[in-house]
Design an enzyme around this catalytic site. Structure first.
Site, PDB file in Angstrom:
ATOM      1  N   ARG A   1      24.566  24.641   1.896  1.00 28.56           N
ATOM      2  CA  ARG A   1      25.571  23.663   2.323  1.00 28.56           C
ATOM      3  C   ARG A   1      26.033  24.022   3.735  1.00 28.56           C
ATOM      4  O   ARG A   1      26.574  25.117   3.951  1.00 28.56           O
ATOM      5  CB  ARG A   1      26.751  23.676   1.366  1.00 28.56           C
ATOM      6  CG  ARG A   1      27.862  22.667   1.672  1.00 28.56           C
ATOM      7  CD  ARG A   1      28.986  22.812   0.655  1.00 28.56           C
ATOM      8  NE  ARG A   1      28.512  22.680  -0.718  1.00 28.56           N
ATOM      9  CZ  ARG A   1      29.193  23.077  -1.796  1.00 28.56           C
ATOM     10  NH1 ARG A   1      30.389  23.646  -1.652  1.00 28.56           N
ATOM     11  NH2 ARG A   1      28.689  22.916  -3.002  1.00 28.56           N
TER      12      ARG A   1
ATOM     13  N   HIS B   1      27.903  28.640  -0.663  1.00 29.74           N
ATOM     14  CA  HIS B   1      26.709  27.816  -0.437  1.00 29.74           C
ATOM     15  C   HIS B   1      26.231  27.919   1.003  1.00 29.74           C
ATOM     16  O   HIS B   1      25.034  27.785   1.275  1.00 29.74           O
ATOM     17  CB  HIS B   1      27.021  26.353  -0.754  1.00 29.74           C
ATOM     18  CG  HIS B   1      27.034  26.017  -2.212  1.00 29.74           C
ATOM     19  ND1 HIS B   1      25.906  25.626  -2.909  1.00 29.74           N
ATOM     20  CD2 HIS B   1      28.048  25.999  -3.110  1.00 29.74           C
ATOM     21  CE1 HIS B   1      26.226  25.365  -4.162  1.00 29.74           C
ATOM     22  NE2 HIS B   1      27.518  25.593  -4.318  1.00 29.74           N
TER      23      HIS B   1
ATOM     24  N   ASP C   1      23.840  24.633  -7.207  1.00 26.89           N
ATOM     25  CA  ASP C   1      24.528  23.899  -8.259  1.00 26.89           C
ATOM     26  C   ASP C   1      23.463  23.099  -9.002  1.00 26.89           C
ATOM     27  O   ASP C   1      22.706  22.334  -8.374  1.00 26.89           O
ATOM     28  CB  ASP C   1      25.568  22.940  -7.675  1.00 26.89           C
ATOM     29  CG  ASP C   1      26.723  23.654  -7.003  1.00 26.89           C
ATOM     30  OD1 ASP C   1      27.041  24.790  -7.405  1.00 26.89           O
ATOM     31  OD2 ASP C   1      27.318  23.072  -6.074  1.00 26.89           O
TER      32      ASP C   1
ATOM     33  N   GLU D   1      32.813  27.395 -12.905  1.00 22.25           N
ATOM     34  CA  GLU D   1      31.947  26.222 -12.760  1.00 22.25           C
ATOM     35  C   GLU D   1      30.619  26.513 -13.453  1.00 22.25           C
ATOM     36  O   GLU D   1      29.832  27.325 -12.956  1.00 22.25           O
ATOM     37  CB  GLU D   1      31.709  25.901 -11.285  1.00 22.25           C
ATOM     38  CG  GLU D   1      32.967  25.524 -10.519  1.00 22.25           C
ATOM     39  CD  GLU D   1      32.741  25.306  -9.034  1.00 22.25           C
ATOM     40  OE1 GLU D   1      33.637  24.759  -8.375  1.00 22.25           O
ATOM     41  OE2 GLU D   1      31.651  25.690  -8.525  1.00 22.25           O
TER      42      GLU D   1
ATOM     43  N   HIS E   1      27.283  26.529 -11.236  1.00 23.52           N
ATOM     44  CA  HIS E   1      27.263  27.234  -9.958  1.00 23.52           C
ATOM     45  C   HIS E   1      26.663  28.635 -10.117  1.00 23.52           C
ATOM     46  O   HIS E   1      27.165  29.442 -10.898  1.00 23.52           O
ATOM     47  CB  HIS E   1      28.708  27.327  -9.452  1.00 23.52           C
ATOM     48  CG  HIS E   1      28.890  28.004  -8.134  1.00 23.52           C
ATOM     49  ND1 HIS E   1      29.340  27.340  -7.023  1.00 23.52           N
ATOM     50  CD2 HIS E   1      28.725  29.298  -7.746  1.00 23.52           C
ATOM     51  CE1 HIS E   1      29.445  28.191  -6.008  1.00 23.52           C
ATOM     52  NE2 HIS E   1      29.076  29.384  -6.430  1.00 23.52           N
TER      53      HIS E   1
END
Length: 264
Positions: A130, A174, A181, A243, A246
């Site tokens: 990301r 990320h 994810d 999460e 993740h």
């Protein structure tokens, strides 16, 4: 040990103060400057160095590879390249729906996929590397309390003001290139007609129900989460317990380096 956010030599210990500080910078300087500010933030234990922003301008310079160069038909639904995400539009920095990762992480993920296929399962990828610009875009969105379009799908039980700091931070793992994810699918014996496993929530559902061992999910949903965790764990990926989707490769290839090349 508590994490501490430091800005220069001045520690910011109070969460509300931290959130106010971030919001002020977003208002004053805009999204692009958050990338620079991120290199000055230390969201880590006191004995860890602050993250540094890589000078790389392309994926090749950052040693990021497309997972499909290793598994050409891996299932992908890269959420932040579309409008199907908690922001409700394509996120800055995503110019194509691709999963980029540092090569060690990509190779480990490919091994997970190959093992799962022998059991008639597959992975489905939602996000991988990301850009720092995308993280700054999240911070900007979280500060805009007037935009509530995605509340029913992503944070139905929370006020949006709770997201900044608690769920959305100015630095993301990320951006280090080794976090993914994802979910799992079950496929027919011939490898076709794959259907997602019931995990109890969708992707980026903000709340306790998304915790991997959340008490509110049923036994089958919990079993499915544990199947994913076991498969990823065998290749060195560690789950973030808040999460279920993740995972981060451990040890990380570049644990103190953030990247900001576009996904294209």
């Amino acid at each position: 040990m508590k994490h501490r956010l430091t800005v220069g030599a001045h520690p910011v210990r109070d969460r509300l103060s931290t959130k106010s500080w971030i919001a002020h910078r977003v208002r004053s300087y805009g999204i692009a400057s958050i990338i620079v500010l991120a290199t000055c933030l230390q969201i880590a234990q006191a004995d860890e160095p602050p993250p540094q922003l890589s000078p790389a301008k392309t994926a090749a310079q950052a040693n990021l590879v497309d997972i499909r160069s290793l598994v050409p038909d891996i299932a992908e639904d890269i959420k932040y390249a579309s409008s199907d995400n908690f922001v409700g539009r394509p996120v800055h920095g995503y110019l194509a729906p691709k999963c980029l990762l540092l090569r060690p992480a990509a190779e480990a993920l490919a091994r997970v996929e190959r093992e799962l296929r022998t059991q008639h399962y597959r992975l489905k990828l939602w996000d991988c590397y990301r850009p720092a610009l995308a993280v700054a875009d999240f911070v900007h969105w979280a500060h805009d309390l007037g935009d509530q379009r995605t509340k029913p799908q992503h944070y139905p039980n929370l006020d949006k003001s709770q997201l900044l700091g608690d769920y959305i931070a100015p630095i993301s793992g990320h951006s280090r290139g080794a976090t993914v994810d994802l979910t799992m699918e079950r496929c027919a014996a011939d490898g076709t007609h794959c259907a997602p496993l019931d995990m109890g929530t969708g992707f980026d559902w903000f709340g306790v129900r998304a915790h991997t061992d959340a008490p509110g999910i049923d036994a089958k949903q919990h079993t499915n989460r544990l199947l994913l965790r076991a498969a990823m764990g065998r290749e060195g990926f560690r789950n973030y317990p808040l999460e279920w989707w993740h995972y981060t490769l451990t040890p990380e290839p570049t644990p103190h380096t953030l990247y900001d090349v576009p996904v294209e």
